[in-house]
Scaffold this motif. Structure first.
Motif, mmCIF file in Angstrom:
data_model
loop_
_atom_site.group_PDB
_atom_site.id
_atom_site.type_symbol
_atom_site.label_atom_id
_atom_site.label_comp_id
_atom_site.label_asym_id
_atom_site.label_seq_id
_atom_site.Cartn_x
_atom_site.Cartn_y
_atom_site.Cartn_z
ATOM 1 N N LEU A 100 0.820 -1.212 0.000
ATOM 2 C CA LEU A 100 0.000 0.000 0.000
ATOM 3 C C LEU A 100 0.851 1.259 0.000
ATOM 4 O O LEU A 100 0.522 2.231 -0.691
ATOM 5 C CB LEU A 100 -0.948 -0.008 1.197
ATOM 6 N N LEU A 101 1.940 1.262 0.736
ATOM 7 C CA LEU A 101 2.842 2.411 0.730
ATOM 8 C C LEU A 101 3.391 2.644 -0.672
ATOM 9 O O LEU A 101 3.338 3.757 -1.195
ATOM 10 C CB LEU A 101 3.985 2.207 1.721
ATOM 11 N N ASP A 102 3.897 1.603 -1.296
ATOM 12 C CA ASP A 102 4.476 1.742 -2.638
ATOM 13 C C ASP A 102 3.433 2.213 -3.646
ATOM 14 O O ASP A 102 3.711 3.077 -4.487
ATOM 15 C CB ASP A 102 5.088 0.411 -3.093
ATOM 16 N N ALA A 103 2.231 1.655 -3.573
ATOM 17 C CA ALA A 103 1.165 2.049 -4.504
ATOM 18 C C ALA A 103 0.759 3.502 -4.270
ATOM 19 O O ALA A 103 0.501 4.244 -5.229
ATOM 20 C CB ALA A 103 -0.033 1.124 -4.347
ATOM 21 N N THR A 104 0.721 3.914 -3.019
ATOM 22 C CA THR A 104 0.309 5.280 -2.691
ATOM 23 C C THR A 104 1.321 6.302 -3.200
ATOM 24 O O THR A 104 0.942 7.288 -3.838
ATOM 25 C CB THR A 104 0.098 5.425 -1.165
ATOM 26 N N VAL A 105 2.590 6.074 -2.952
ATOM 27 C CA VAL A 105 3.589 7.060 -3.378
ATOM 28 C C VAL A 105 3.820 7.028 -4.891
ATOM 29 O O VAL A 105 4.324 8.002 -5.454
ATOM 30 C CB VAL A 105 4.924 6.923 -2.611
ATOM 31 N N ALA A 106 3.431 5.942 -5.550
ATOM 32 C CA ALA A 106 3.573 5.867 -7.007
ATOM 33 C C ALA A 106 2.437 6.575 -7.739
ATOM 34 O O ALA A 106 2.538 6.852 -8.935
ATOM 35 C CB ALA A 106 3.648 4.407 -7.461
#
Length: 194
Positions: A68-74
């Protein structure tokens, strides 16, 4: 940076009214706009533990949180698609947003700076005829965007209680056709609004 939409589905059921409305709006996006859809019900997030004043912060070790962190910042655009539960976002959605507090402290990430200028949108289905009952949900999303210096595109509201009911809300489906077409404004806290 090319537009990339992250649709965060906060319902406990798949293909619910909120998701149907979000998908109707997403159908209007240009074909070259990347979309990622994540159902929070399918990702068991740990309870949030407030560690703001602890000194040991790092990237999430939990695979679900890291995803979720990676998807959010991407994403250039984060769409919170949460049904209206007790006049605000769902518990799944609230838990996801609570973890943003941890992400503010991940070394080398600078989550607040990373998210500044990006777009936050909301989509919700409610079982009431009066749209103002969704004001707390809209306020939660607006204030989240304001804190991070994001732009807020508002909330696409639809009416529906039983599965598929939102398909009968022709006004909401009409609004869905142009919801993502406008440029969101920089979010402001209510006390900052002119």
């Amino acid at each position: 940076m090319p537009r990339r939409f992250l649709f965060v589905l906060g319902s406990s059921r798949s293909n619910g009214n909120t998701e149907l409305l979000a998908r109707a709006a997403a159908e209007q996006l240009p074909g070259d706009v990347e979309q990622q859809w994540i159902s929070l019900a399918g990702h068991r997030l740990p309870d949030f533990g407030d560690q703001r004043h602890d000194t040991d912060h790092g990237r999430p070790e939990d695979d679900e949180l890291a995803l979720l962190l990676d998807a959010t910042v991407a994403a250039t655009d984060v769409v919170i698609a949460s049904p209206l539960y007790w006049y605000s976002v769902s518990s799944h959605t609230k838990r996801y947003l609570d973890h943003w507090s941890d992400w503010l402290r991940v070394p080398g990430l600078d989550f607040k700076k990373t998210m500044a200028g990006r777009n936050l949108w909301g989509v919700t289905a409610l079982a009431a005829d009066e749209p103002s009952v969704a004001d707390p949900l809209a306020g939660t999303l607006n204030n989240t965007a304001a804190y991070l210096g994001m732009r807020f595109g508002g909330v696409l509201l639809g009416n529906g209680s039983a599965p598929g009911d939102v398909r009968k809300d022709t006004e909401a489906l009409t609004r869905a056709k142009t919801f993502f077409a406008r440029e969101p404004e920089l979010a402001r806290f209510p006390h900052q609004a002119a």
